[in-house]
Design an enzyme around this catalytic site. Structure first.
Site, short mmCIF file in Angstrom:
data_model
loop_
_atom_site.label_atom_id
_atom_site.label_comp_id
_atom_site.label_asym_id
_atom_site.label_seq_id
_atom_site.Cartn_x
_atom_site.Cartn_y
_atom_site.Cartn_z
N LYS A 173 -9.81 4.65 18.12
CA LYS A 173 -8.61 4.58 18.71
C LYS A 173 -8.84 4.57 20.24
O LYS A 173 -8.04 4.09 20.87
CB LYS A 173 -7.97 6.03 18.43
CG LYS A 173 -7.68 6.25 17.05
CD LYS A 173 -7.24 7.77 16.69
CE LYS A 173 -7.02 7.58 15.25
NZ LYS A 173 -6.80 9.14 14.55
N ALA A 184 18.77 0.38 14.44
CA ALA A 184 18.26 -1.17 14.51
C ALA A 184 19.44 -2.05 14.67
O ALA A 184 19.28 -3.25 14.86
CB ALA A 184 17.64 -1.28 13.29
N GLY A 214 0.84 -1.23 -0.07
CA GLY A 214 0.02 0.09 -0.02
C GLY A 214 0.87 1.31 -0.08
O GLY A 214 1.20 1.86 1.07
N GLU A 221 1.87 1.06 16.60
CA GLU A 221 2.14 2.34 17.14
C GLU A 221 1.44 3.57 16.36
O GLU A 221 0.67 4.50 16.79
CB GLU A 221 3.69 2.83 17.18
CG GLU A 221 3.83 3.94 17.81
CD GLU A 221 3.48 4.32 19.13
OE1 GLU A 221 2.46 4.86 19.25
OE2 GLU A 221 4.09 3.46 20.08
N1 LIG Z 1 -2.79 9.58 6.25
C1 LIG Z 1 -2.38 9.60 7.81
O1 LIG Z 1 -2.12 10.64 7.97
C2 LIG Z 1 -2.52 8.57 8.59
C3 LIG Z 1 -2.44 8.55 9.94
C4 LIG Z 1 -2.56 7.53 10.74
C5 LIG Z 1 -2.80 6.35 10.36
N2 LIG Z 1 -3.37 6.06 8.92
C6 LIG Z 1 -3.96 4.82 8.38
O2 LIG Z 1 -2.89 4.36 7.77
C7 LIG Z 1 -3.31 3.59 6.64
C8 LIG Z 1 -3.00 4.16 5.26
O3 LIG Z 1 -3.52 5.46 5.13
P1 LIG Z 1 -3.10 6.52 4.08
O4 LIG Z 1 -3.34 7.78 4.38
O5 LIG Z 1 -1.69 6.30 3.36
O6 LIG Z 1 -4.05 5.86 2.71
P2 LIG Z 1 -4.07 6.13 1.24
O7 LIG Z 1 -3.10 7.25 0.97
O8 LIG Z 1 -5.32 5.75 0.45
O9 LIG Z 1 -3.14 4.61 0.77
C9 LIG Z 1 -3.39 3.36 0.78
C10 LIG Z 1 -2.71 2.64 -0.60
O10 LIG Z 1 -2.85 1.29 -0.46
C11 LIG Z 1 -3.14 1.02 -1.86
N3 LIG Z 1 -4.07 -0.04 -1.95
C12 LIG Z 1 -5.37 -0.26 -1.53
N4 LIG Z 1 -5.58 -1.36 -1.55
C13 LIG Z 1 -4.91 -2.22 -2.29
C14 LIG Z 1 -4.45 -3.44 -2.49
N5 LIG Z 1 -5.50 -4.41 -2.41
N6 LIG Z 1 -3.37 -3.94 -2.71
C15 LIG Z 1 -2.21 -3.16 -2.77
N7 LIG Z 1 -2.40 -1.76 -2.46
C16 LIG Z 1 -3.41 -1.23 -2.43
C17 LIG Z 1 -4.00 2.25 -2.38
O11 LIG Z 1 -4.09 2.28 -3.74
P3 LIG Z 1 -5.20 3.10 -4.68
O12 LIG Z 1 -4.83 4.54 -4.44
O13 LIG Z 1 -5.18 2.22 -5.68
O14 LIG Z 1 -6.32 2.89 -3.74
C18 LIG Z 1 -3.21 3.29 -1.84
O15 LIG Z 1 -1.91 3.46 -2.44
C19 LIG Z 1 -4.85 3.49 6.83
O16 LIG Z 1 -5.44 2.56 7.72
C20 LIG Z 1 -4.93 4.97 7.66
O17 LIG Z 1 -6.47 5.01 8.63
C21 LIG Z 1 -3.21 7.35 8.03
#
Ligand SMILES: NC(=O)c1ccc[n+]([C@@H]2O[C@H](COP(=O)([O-])OP(=O)(O)OC[C@H]3O[C@@H](n4cnc5c(N)ncnc54)[C@H](OP(=O)(O)O)[C@@H]3O)[C@@H](O)[C@H]2O)c1
Ligand SMILES: NC(=O)c1ccc[n+]([C@@H]2O[C@H](COP(=O)([O-])OP(=O)(O)OC[C@H]3O[C@@H](n4cnc5c(N)ncnc54)[C@H](OP(=O)(O)O)[C@@H]3O)[C@@H](O)[C@H]2O)c1
EC number: 1.1.1.3
Lengths: 435, 435
Positions: B205, B33, B10, B129
């Protein structure tokens, strides 16, 4: 359930807190350690002293050998202060195969390299969370939680006694000596608080943090430091008028040409988190290149907060996390060359607060500003009040000047020249201003 | 030097930040590490997408099998959001022998027990974390640093988007919709911020933190929760007049008869640390029985702060600390019965803020206070202003009442009765006040 046998050496303020946590909350520590944390021995030198903890029969002893010669005891919380016999005792415990937990920053700041090297040679560990900021787990946070980051800066209020004194002086407009006496009565300051108020304790803690965060190998005594022992309530008052509070601040800041370290009373802008840290609390603001600013605030000393850190270390040691961290990070290793050098203090840039007592006649301000200007120090603000006694023709008046950023060397030289001016009485107060 | 092979699944916002840290700062991660942290594969489903990171040749793939079938890859940062396919992918990575690092709180709050149990059966670990408070390392602090304590309470601002919106509404006196639009333009709020602003994200959370801190087994959906999506700028303004700011607060508090959990807009006294948490920052105040209050403040989301937490977990996993913690604490184990039960919401005591729109004639206040008094709710302060349009004879006027501590059940019943009064127009706004 597995059992880890523990000893405490030194049953003073902190040792008593640790003993109580272990004895009263065995269920909790067992749950968090996955094994029973068993207090097998407590060593103190005076068996007759009044105790604030009920130790089970056979636990208290005045003989260190009862720990050294007991192979079942794996971990020792060594809670004696000072350098000797603390150093010798720690070495003999390590030789006897014990892992150590300590709260003694003076010992680490002075003999860290020797003790850690010996521990490493012997395959033992030393954990020291309680040595900086008491209950605030800053050691683990820098060593582990923020390990993805290059730390860029640390700013800390690291001595609860000093902060208590400064807060009380500020809020009650009380002179230094009165507040120290009150702090002693309340148990916040020791009978001899010299190392707390002269910046020694903070410099020792900063030396430890600078090693962990920047890989600096620092002799704490070489960190430029000023204490709060000379602090005048007038300066707290003028600072407030300018929108600042004075705090005894430890500062570490990374730049291209090295690391800046300092300890001293510093003007901190009112409303920012560090300015609002009151009484015996400690706080640390860390900036990491990935995480940005992280701020920690909690009790930096006292029986239970410090015991909280010691017992967390005992659990980490029993679980085995301490060993992994100790092996990986190689803290205080004589084989690891320092990764940064200290910057030359004279070239450090900072804003300054000056307070002078000056002759109440024309030309005085011009003479002073001429000196500052000669040293390329530009003025940000000036306070010149009526004379204290209200008489318009008093001989001397206070003058407060706040500057823009200037080199420490220039500020120092200017101070000396200003003090030599005929229109200036007595020494100039010069304090740093945090940007 | 040893090498730990890592994969990212992802490559979105967080994944890109993690890849950059690993690729650009290999020296740093190796030092922290004790081994090379080698990014061997990155899986994303759309290979054609624009990337903000330069991946070395052969690293990027759209096939999860390239990770599953590579026995050299030990640790996987799984950074896909949502429940499916995230859950299925995590299970297959665990089956393939990978240790997992995740930032996905929704997945853990929903399927934590299943995933952790499977990981434990397979001898694998899950580190998380980044799932709560982004860059603020609250998971490690509760699990390890404060392990000597019984946590007594947690109060947190855990959603950066909501806090940004509330701060802007408060400081600019702007209506909710305008601020949400601005937050979306600035990238603080997602196109569909529903889960952020309706309290879902915070409840998820809080369910995780409540498990770690109190051993509670909580279905996040059962935590009483109110979002900020209905918030009216008038309430921010009246709160300020009363000396409070409104924050979307997550609360967990231990009492003799169980654990109180709630999420909702809450009045927090101006000048206390939580009230001063602005914009996209997160903060958590923890009280431990030994350490006392500890306050954490930092960036709760965003690419780099979140990546900081993920990479710290990758390092902990590579070093082996995660395994020790995971084995010891048995988080989300179906074999561990919950250690506390949730308190009945109706019996919880708290202070309340009420705002009503009432008929501008005599007897109205008497009717309302009679209802409150009937339910044993006593009044602490009242604001009754002139009508908004300045005309003295407007039909309705706003009335704000702040109460002393009252039971939630009583407050709810009183609200219903007050809403039924002829002199009261429309629904009553009822918010909690933090003591
Ligand atoms: N952003 C923040 O500040 C933040 C903070 C704390 C926690 N989080 C958590 O971190 C996680 C990721 O967040 P994010 O903001 O990085 O989300 P994001 O930008 O939507 O990134 C998710 C990535 O995963 C890819 N993906 C989705 N389904 C997939 C699959 N089956 N196989 C391979 N790749 C796939 C997506 O591709 P597509 O673009 O093609 O869908 C996208 O590139 C979430 O659980 C979120 O709650 C985020
Ligand atoms: N107190 C705090 O809040 C705090 C906070 C952070 C860190 N620390 C650090 O923790 C350490 C302990 O502090 P403390 O406040 O607990 O000091 P303390 O109250 O003076 O306790 C030290 C104890 O060790 C005993 N002791 C001294 N020499 C000994 C020896 N040779 N053999 C056996 N016992 C010996 C002392 O006995 P006598 O009474 O007979 O001398 C005393 O009971 C210090 O390094 C301090 O800097 C303290």
């Amino acid at each position: 359930m597995e059992k880890t046998n523990i000893a405490i050496v030194g049953l003073g303020t902190v040792g008593t807190g640790v003993a109580r946590l272990l004895l009263d909350h065995g269920d909790r520590t067992a749950r968090h350690a996955g094994r029973t944390m068993w207090l097998k021995k407590v060593v103190d030198r005076d068996l007759g002293k009044h105790r604030e903890v009920d130790l089970p029969e056979g636990v208290l002893t005045d003989s260190l050998d009862d720990v050294i010669n007991d192979p079942e005891i794996e971990v020792v919380a060594q809670l004696i202060g000072g350098l000797e016999p603390a150093r010798t005792i720690m070495l003999s415990l390590l030789e006897a195969g014990k892992n150590i937990v300590t709260a003694n920053k003076a010992l680490l700041a002075e003999h860290g390299a020797e003790l850690f090297t010996r521990a490493r040679e012997l395959g033992r560990t030393i954990a020291f969370e309680a040595s900086v900021a008491g209950g605030v787990p800053i050691i683990a946070n820098i060593s582990q939680c923020l390990s993805a980051n290059q730390i860029l800066s640390l700013e800390g209020i690291l001595n609860g006694t000093s902060n208590f004194i400064v807060t009380q002086m500020d809020e009650k407009d009380a002179p230094y000596d009165d507040v120290v006496r009150r702090a002693q009565e309340l148990g916040y300051a020791e009978a001899n608080p010299a190392m707390d108020v002269d910046g020694t304790d903070v410099a020792q803690k900063l030396a430890i943090l600078a090693h962990l965060a920047f890989g600096a190998t620092v002799n704490w005594a070489e960190i430029p430091r000023v204490g709060i022992d000379g602090l005048d309530p007038d300066d707290l008052q003028y600072s407030r008028q300018l929108g600042y509070r004075i705090k005894l601040l430890a500062l570490a800041k990374l730049a291209d040409d090295g690391l800046e370290l300092s300890v001293g009373p510093t003007l901190v802008r009112i409303g920012t988190p560090l300015a609002e840290v009151r009484d015996a609390f400690n706080a640390i603001r860390v900036i990491g290149d990935a995480v940005g600013p992280v701020f920690y605030h909690g009790l930096g000393a006292g029986q239970n907060p410090t015991a909280s850190a010691v017992v967390a270390d005992l659990i980490d040691t029993a679980v085995g996390r301490t060993r992994l961290t100790f092996q990986t990070l190689e803290y205080f290793s004589i084989d690891n060359p320092p990764r940064v050098k200290l910057r030359d203090a004279a070239t450090l840039l900072g804003r300054y607060y000056f307070r002078l007592s000056v002759a109440n006649h024309p030309g005085t301000l011009a003479a002073i500003t001429a000196v500052l200007s000669k040293h390329s120090i530009s003025i940000a603000s000036v306070i010149q009040h009526e004379p204290d006694d209200g008489t318009e023709h008093a001989d001397t008046v206070p003058l407060v000047i706040m500057t823009h950023a200037a080199a420490e060397g220039a500020a120092k030289a200017a101070t000396k020249e200003i003090e030599a001016l005929a229109a200036v009485n007595g020494p100039v107060v010069r304090l740093r201003v945090k940007d």
